[in-house]
Motif scaffolding. Structure first.
Motif, short mmCIF file in Angstrom:
data_model
loop_
_atom_site.label_atom_id
_atom_site.label_comp_id
_atom_site.label_asym_id
_atom_site.label_seq_id
_atom_site.Cartn_x
_atom_site.Cartn_y
_atom_site.Cartn_z
N VAL A 100 0.82 -1.22 0.00
CA VAL A 100 0.00 0.00 0.00
C VAL A 100 0.84 1.26 0.00
O VAL A 100 0.58 2.20 -0.77
CB VAL A 100 -0.95 0.01 1.22
CG1 VAL A 100 -1.88 1.22 1.16
CG2 VAL A 100 -1.75 -1.28 1.30
N ASP B 125 -7.59 -1.59 3.20
CA ASP B 125 -6.15 -1.80 3.25
C ASP B 125 -5.65 -1.85 4.70
O ASP B 125 -4.74 -2.61 5.02
CB ASP B 125 -5.41 -0.68 2.50
CG ASP B 125 -5.51 -0.82 0.99
OD1 ASP B 125 -5.72 -1.95 0.51
OD2 ASP B 125 -5.37 0.20 0.28
N ARG C 49 -6.95 -5.33 6.39
CA ARG C 49 -6.66 -6.60 5.71
C ARG C 49 -5.80 -7.52 6.57
O ARG C 49 -6.02 -8.73 6.62
CB ARG C 49 -6.00 -6.32 4.36
CG ARG C 49 -5.77 -7.58 3.53
CD ARG C 49 -5.30 -7.25 2.13
NE ARG C 49 -6.32 -6.54 1.37
CZ ARG C 49 -6.21 -5.27 0.96
NH1 ARG C 49 -5.11 -4.58 1.22
NH2 ARG C 49 -7.18 -4.70 0.28
#
Length: 356
Positions: free
Chosen positions: A285, A324, A327
């Protein structure tokens, strides 16, 4: 109202003991090393204050994060001595610079226990920095001290596990403009007796007293951290987390409190102003921030928290999505699975060494 009947999933936050003006409630240690409230019926007036202060018995208003950030302190030494990216240290520095007091978990001088202390100097932030995988053994004086500081209009930052933050907020009965609370994504709290037994064993093996402990030593990097203990005779014990017996038992949920398997506060909605977590999976990310020295996920849960966050300096920031962020942080919203080896472990815990 009737006095408090200890809820099955009591977290040991101590709010009930702190709110009792009759000193009728003591926190007593059970055979596993965890503390639970016990009521002295000769002192109890059945006023119900304890039940009204219990965060497990009373629902609170909670908010989901409006914004989530990947954060790391620009000072690499702060990051290297923090569990993740150093967000707490930067936040603590700001509150202290504004004339405030910061409360967080600190080791006792002999490293055999952990409790909350308040600090007013930036040079003392190191005492609160870094994860302590042991449940705090706080007393009721902590609550009255914090309330006294809030009533004197002193800025206060309180950091702790979700249940500890819920406890202090439930005790206070209201939010204070000068109070900032920070919790973390929590797997569970290990038994203080197990910790005392383990650290005592290490001292015997090294024939010396412990003088420092790091549960998240980054000598091999943030993602492959180590447990490290230094001793007064100059020896050092270091072990990768996956090989360390204490940390393995914690990660496998063998040594944690029973309430941690059904935590009422394990959800995205929080009462705190900030929630902190390691940003596992950050390389997918925010790859430019990923240098294996640590990145904090900062969930901003309140307007008050957002205002303070926007005043912070000495940090690198990147906003991330909820998907994100969560997760690889399932502990924020999924209960920890019960380990069926737990009963056997505690049945065979050497309580003589656990109480050294």
């Amino acid at each position: 109202m009737k006095p408090l009947k200890t809820p099955k999933n009591c977290t040991g936050c101590a709010a009930c003991s702190a709110v009792c003006v009759h000193n009728a409630i003591s926190l007593c240690t059970d055979r596993e090393g965890f503390r639970y409230p016990q009521i002295d019926s000769t002192l109890c007036t059945e006023c119900g204050a304890c039940a009204s202060a219990c965060p497990v018995l009373n629902d609170s208003s909670r908010s989901k994060a409006s914004k989530i950030y990947a954060v790391r302190a620009t000072d690499s030494s702060v990051r290297m001595n923090s569990s993740s990216g150093g967000f707490f240290s930067v936040l603590a520095s700001k509150v202290i610079a504004d004339g405030g007091i910061v409360y967080g978990a600190a080791f006792s001088s002999d490293y055999k226990s952990v409790k909350h202390i308040g600090i007013e100097k930036s040079e003392d932030i190191y005492k609160l920095r870094g994860s302590k995988y042991v449940q705090c053994e706080n007393d009721k004086n902590l609550f009255s001290e914090i309330k006294k500081n809030l009533l004197s209009n002193c800025p206060v930052l309180f950091s702790g596990t979700p249940c500890q933050v819920e406890g202090i907020r439930s005790f206070l009965k209201k939010d204070y403009d000068n109070l900032i609370t920070v919790d973390m994504v929590c797997h569970g709290v290990p038994s203080p007796s197990v910790w005392r037994a383990y650290i005592s064993e290490l001292e015997k093996e090294n024939a010396s007293a412990v003088q420092s402990v790091s549960f998240r030593d980054k000598v091999s990097g943030w993602k492959k951290y180590s447990f490290t203990a230094d001793f007064t005779n100059g020896k050092q014990f270091t072990q990768i987390v996956t090989e360390n017996p204490y940390m393995r038992a914690f990660v496998r949920s063998v040594t944690i409190r029973r309430s941690c398997y059904n935590c009422p506060f394990r959800k995205p909605e929080r009462i705190s102003d900030f929630t902190m977590a390691d940003f596992w999976g950050c390389e997918k990310v925010t790859p430019k921030m990923n240098d294996n020295t640590g990145i904090t996920l900062a969930f901003v849960n309140s307007e008050k928290g957002e205002k303070l966050f926007n005043t912070l300096s000495d940090i690198e920031v990147s906003q991330v999505s909820e998907s994100d962020a969560l997760r690889e942080n399932r502990s924020m919203y999924i209960q920890t699975n019960y380990n069926f080896n737990r009963n056997y472990f505690f049945d065979n815990l050497d309580n003589s060494s656990a109480k050294d």
